[in-house]
Design a protein around this motif. Structure first.
Motif: not given
Lengths: 490, 492
Positions: B370-398
């Motif tokens: 269900n997350f396929a193509g979310l970047g196109k369907r809801s850019p803000f939500l996808a962007f935030c999920i990306m930040i949360f996931l990168f933060a969880l994996s420990g990528i700066p600057p988060t």
């Protein structure tokens, strides 16, 4: 001009944010061009002001703001002879890449935004003088390239992107361990790179010093990349869109080489009794990279893969020059970084054009392209010649210095590396002959020659390659002085 | 201490209690449609309480021993209280849309507030009985919340599993604590117990004493979802309403950490029982199994649950290292993780809400596909999920990077190179499954090209979490200082 480095660093980031929200391709690429060209103007300005006579580890345009004071972490930027030419390289390549990608029509706003983020990340790596900051930018470069590969890449992009991401992330984490170890063992309570490097030799345990050195070394090795840690690179290159490949080979690999000069070389004399072992290790890795990658390049059927392997081999010269550890070899190696950045960009752009117009990169399926695409043939030929080290081109200056310099201290390795040069000439000429000359392969259809936006960046690059090949002084002087004063190199 | 002082010290809790009771009362006379206002009351009381914690209680209240030495106000308690309050606030905001026509909204918000009060009591408690009471208050509320979707069998299953395991762990914990009580000759204050055992180390080194420690470790282990006590977590997080999963992962689990910091660390220091080996094994198992199992999950809620297990493994390294720096790192990690996890779960909830709205028979809305193509369907939500996931994996600057940096740094400083190497390898491994979601969102084509409209309540909740994640990542200094002063109060 107090915060000119920050300006250079943040203009692309701001540009990226704006680009992301543009609606049309025209506005996206225009903003991207402006946001990447302004740093170029600023960089040229400070390059002209740059005092290349100042000693190594003496930084100019310094900015320092306390960030996390309890751990001794600062927002600390500066440039010296080691970093300044690479900042220039990054500033040159990014706008050219934007121009080259002018016709991009798949989600252009995201595409150009990612290129700008990548540019900012690389600027940050070359400017940061605090290890924490350095690490942040080092990691920041992963994300845009990951997306460039995985969204705009070729058929096998998922595999390549994730391999690239994991491979280099693991290497970064090992490097992070090394940074921590350096920080704790020196006990200086700061993450400032120059301070830590000066304190390195005072670490009591020699084993600890070697361990720190190797951890950092590993991080840089994978990035460069050096055989046997190179396998992510050909995959990433083959799948990446041309702009991604240009920036990957042109500036991202240079981060690894930059790490060698910025961090590792000043440490070498602190290694004590292990110094010669480490130098031998570096030299072996360098020569293996040169020979192994060259012979692999010789065997490639896909032209882009061939260019990718040639990158591995050429970065081997950087390592060799660093290992030989004398002033001539080190300045040659630094110059190789700069020169390879320009040359490889031309090569990847040429291959990109071929892929774009005749839809194949298989050397055996090409043939006689020079007939139908004379402009491409001319510029590509120039790039290939530069890559194989033809005199009067920048590649020659670099390799000549590296090999002459390393012959002084590592004669056997230098001689072996020279074998690589012969084979390099071989695969380049052979590929040219099969792809560009002979009779035209009619199956390829009616290709059009270079578009204006493709020709401009390639022509500029070729001009620069020849300019710095004939008159390397503007860049060379900066490197030369820096390499002279790396502790112990004289 | 005068009565007025007492009231002003516990103003946040008092405000929450009053508004919880008010919501219950007002809710009696309202139609389902009108009950939406109750959510605003809950949200406002949480905002007010957070503001009081931030402006009044962060520094300068080292008041030990309020109400029969059972509660304290110190930087540690305030740090965690703020964390819990913000998590609950985000959850409440996200719930506004999710349950805006639900018949039982009054109970829902009351339970969230009572759960928050329970967590805050635990944050303040320095007495084993008070800790237990706080624990039970928070747990009973969250048991009910996990089963809030009464008609959904998986929600019921989640609640029942959570309840049974929770009851078991409470029993183990109570058993262990009662041993401590008995062995110490009737002491309940944590520092008194520590003092007593320092003076009489043989008592705690007796078989009974070790038994007590083991029971406490197991009790807390269940609550913190350390391997091998973690089995309930994925099922519960998956089955519970997604917004409540956020509350469980980011709130009630973190409550177990603050209690464990207070009880275990102090007790362990005092009695010098060498628990390092036990916790080394627990930490390594937790982070490795959490990550390895997360790799194969296709349900995002389960993936987040296992990643939460893995992250608990990183945090539990503090029990091995037991240094002020490690505790600083762990405390900061708890807050960072609370933001990242709340954000991620709420984002999943938002997607689920939108998908169900689009197609009311949609099932398994948290499935990776269900997350396929979310970047196109809801850019803000996808962007935030990306930040949360990168933060969880420990990528700066988060926040994830900064707190991981400090935690790993402190473990290395303590000399545990082996442990930190395993943690770093795990961290690299985790990148794979986080990046895979990002790949789905941005690389794969969307199933339909229609844009998804993100309700404002969700946007606001996600945005708050995003601010938390980025603030700690970009301006870490104040958070680190606060975490350091929180760590100081334990006097490691």
């Amino acid at each position: 001009m107090d915060s000119v480095l920050s300006l250079i660093l943040f203009i692309p980031l701001i540009g990226a944010a704006i680009t992301l929200f543009t609606k049309t391709r025209e506005s996206a690429r225009m903003i991207a061009l402006i946001a990447s060209a302004v740093p170029l103007v600023l960089t040229v300005m400070i390059y002209l002001q740059f005092n290349s006579g100042l000693a190594f580890l003496k930084f100019q345009f310094v900015e320092k703001i306390s960030w996390i004071s309890s751990l001794g972490i600062n927002y600390y930027l500066g440039a010296d002879g080691v970093s300044m030419p690479l900042i220039l390289l990054n500033a040159i390549l990014c706008p050219l890449t934007v121009i080259y990608a002018w016709g991009e029509n798949k989600q252009p706003n995201q595409f150009f935004a990612l290129i700008l983020v990548l540019q900012a990340g690389v600027f940050g790596v070359f400017m940061a003088l605090d290890f924490f900051l350095f690490y942040i930018f080092w990691e920041l470069t992963l994300i845009p390239l990951y997306f460039l590969i995985s969204i705009w890449g070729g058929p096998n992009k998922d595999y390549a992107a994730i391999k690239f991401f994991i491979y280099t992330h693991v290497a970064s984490l090992v490097m992070l361990l090394g940074i921590f170890a350096l920080y704790f063992s020196t006990g200086v309570n700061t993450f400032e790179i120059p301070v830590l490097l000066q304190a390195f030799a005072d670490i009591a345990s020699p084993e600890m010093r070697v361990a720190i050195f190797l951890a950092l070394f590993f991080g840089f090795l994978v990035k460069m990349p050096t055989v046997p840690f190179h396998t992510w690179l050909p995959d990433a290159h083959v799948e990446a869109p041309t702009a991604g490949s240009v920036l990957l080979a042109g500036v991202l690999l240079k981060m690894g080489g930059y790490g060698l000069f910025r961090v590792l070389l000043p440490m070498i004399n602190g290694l004590g009794q292990y110094r010669s072992d480490i130098i031998t290790l570096m030299a072996v890795l360098a020569v293996v990279s040169i020979l192994y990658a060259t012979f692999l390049a010789l065997a490639q059927k896909d032209m882009k893969k061939m260019v990718a392997y040639s990158s591995v081999a050429h970065m081997g010269y950087v390592m060799l020059g660093a290992a030989a550890f004398n002033f001539m070899s080190v300045s040659g190696a630094m110059f190789q970084q700069f020169s390879h950045g320009l040359i490889t960009a031309v090569l990847f752009m040429s291959v990109g054009v071929i892929q774009h117009t005749v839809h194949t990169r298989k050397i055996s399926e090409l043939g006689g392209l020079a007939d139908r695409m004379p402009k491409l043939a001319f510029l590509m030929m120039a790039g290939f010649m530069a890559s194989l080290g033809l005199p009067a081109m920048s590649g020659f200056v670099a390799e000549f210095l590296v090999l002459t310099g390393s012959y002084l201290t590592l004669p056997v390795f230098a001689l072996l590396a020279m074998l690589g040069i012969v084979a390099t000439a071989g695969y380049h000429l052979w590929a040219m002959q099969r792809a560009m000359f002979g009779s035209y392969n009619e199956k390829l259809g009616e290709p059009h020659d270079l578009a204006v936006y493709e020709m401009i960046p390639m022509a500029i690059l070729v001009l620069l390659i020849i300019l710095f090949g004939v008159y390397p002084a503007p860049v060379m002087n900066v490197f030369e002085y820096a390499s002279k004063i790396i502790p112990g190199v004289m | 201490m005068t009565f007025v002082d007492l009231i002003s010290q516990f103003a946040p809790e008092i405000i929450l209690t009053i508004s919880a009771l008010a919501i219950m009362l007002i809710g009696l006379g309202l139609e389902a449609k009108e009950k939406r206002a109750l959510g605003y009351i809950a949200g406002l009381s949480l905002v007010l309480a957070s503001l009081i914690v931030v402006f009044r209680g962060t520094y300068g209240f080292p008041l030990e021993g309020i109400i029969a030495d059972s509660l304290t106000i110190d930087p540690m308690s305030q740090f965690f209280k703020l964390t819990f309050l913000l998590v609950s606030l985000i959850v409440v905001i996200a719930s506004l849309k999710q349950y805006d026509n639900h018949q039982n909204q009054d109970e829902y918000y009351t339970l969230i507030l009572f759960g928050t009060i329970g967590m805050m009591v635990v944050a303040s408690a320095v007495d084993i009985v008070t800790i237990f009471i706080g624990f039970e208050l928070a747990s009973l509320s969250t048991y009910a919340l996990a089963g809030f979707n009464k008609k959904d069998p998986s929600s019921m299953e989640a609640a029942i599993k959570y309840f049974i395991v929770g009851a078991l762990s409470s029993t183990l914990l109570l058993f262990g604590l009662s041993y401590l009580y008995g062995l110490s000759g009737g002491l309940t204050n944590v520092s008194d117990i520590a003092e007593f055992f320092s003076a009489n180390p043989t008592v705690i080194q007796s078989p009974l004493g070790i038994m007590a420690m083991m029971l406490i470790v197991a009790g807390f282990g269940f609550k913190m979802a350390l391997v091998p006590f973690h089995m309930w977590a994925p099922d519960t997080y998956q089955g519970a309403p997604t917004v409540i999963s956020a509350l469980l992962a980011a709130g009630s689990k973190k409550m177990a950490f603050v209690a464990a910091f207070r009880v275990l660390l102090i007790a362990m220091i005092a009695v010098k029982v060498d628990m390092a080996i036990v916790f080394t094994i627990l930490a390594i198992l937790t982070m490795t199994i959490g990550n390895v199992v997360a790799l194969s999950q296709r349900s995002l809620k389960r993936m987040l649950a296992y990643s939460s297990v893995a992250q608990a493994g990183y945090i539990s390294m503090v029990f091995v290292v037991m240094s002020p720096e490690a505790l600083t790192g762990a405390v900061l990690y708890v807050m960072s993780h609370a933001f990242m996890k709340t954000g991620a779960f709420i984002a999943v909830a938002a997607l689920g809400y939108m998908l169900v709205k689009e197609n009311s028979s949609a099932k398994d809305v948290d499935h990776l596909d269900n997350f396929a193509g979310l970047g196109k369907r809801s850019p803000f939500l996808a962007f935030c999920i990306m930040i949360f996931l990168f933060a969880l994996s420990g990528i700066p600057p988060t926040a994830g990077f900064v707190s991981k940096f400090i935690l790993f740094y402190s473990v290395l400083k303590g000399g545990f190179v082996f442990l930190v190497t395993i943690a770093i390898l795990n961290s690299a491994l985790s990148l794979y499954y986080y990046a895979r979601v990002v790949k789905y969102m941005y690389v794969l084509p969307p199933p339909s090209s229609e844009k998804l409209a993100l309700p404002r309540a969700y946007s606001l909740a996600i945005f708050l979490a995003l601010i938390g994640v980025l603030a700690i990542g970009i301006v870490p200094e104040p958070f680190i200082n606060w975490a350091a002063s929180a760590a100081n109060v334990l006097g490691l």
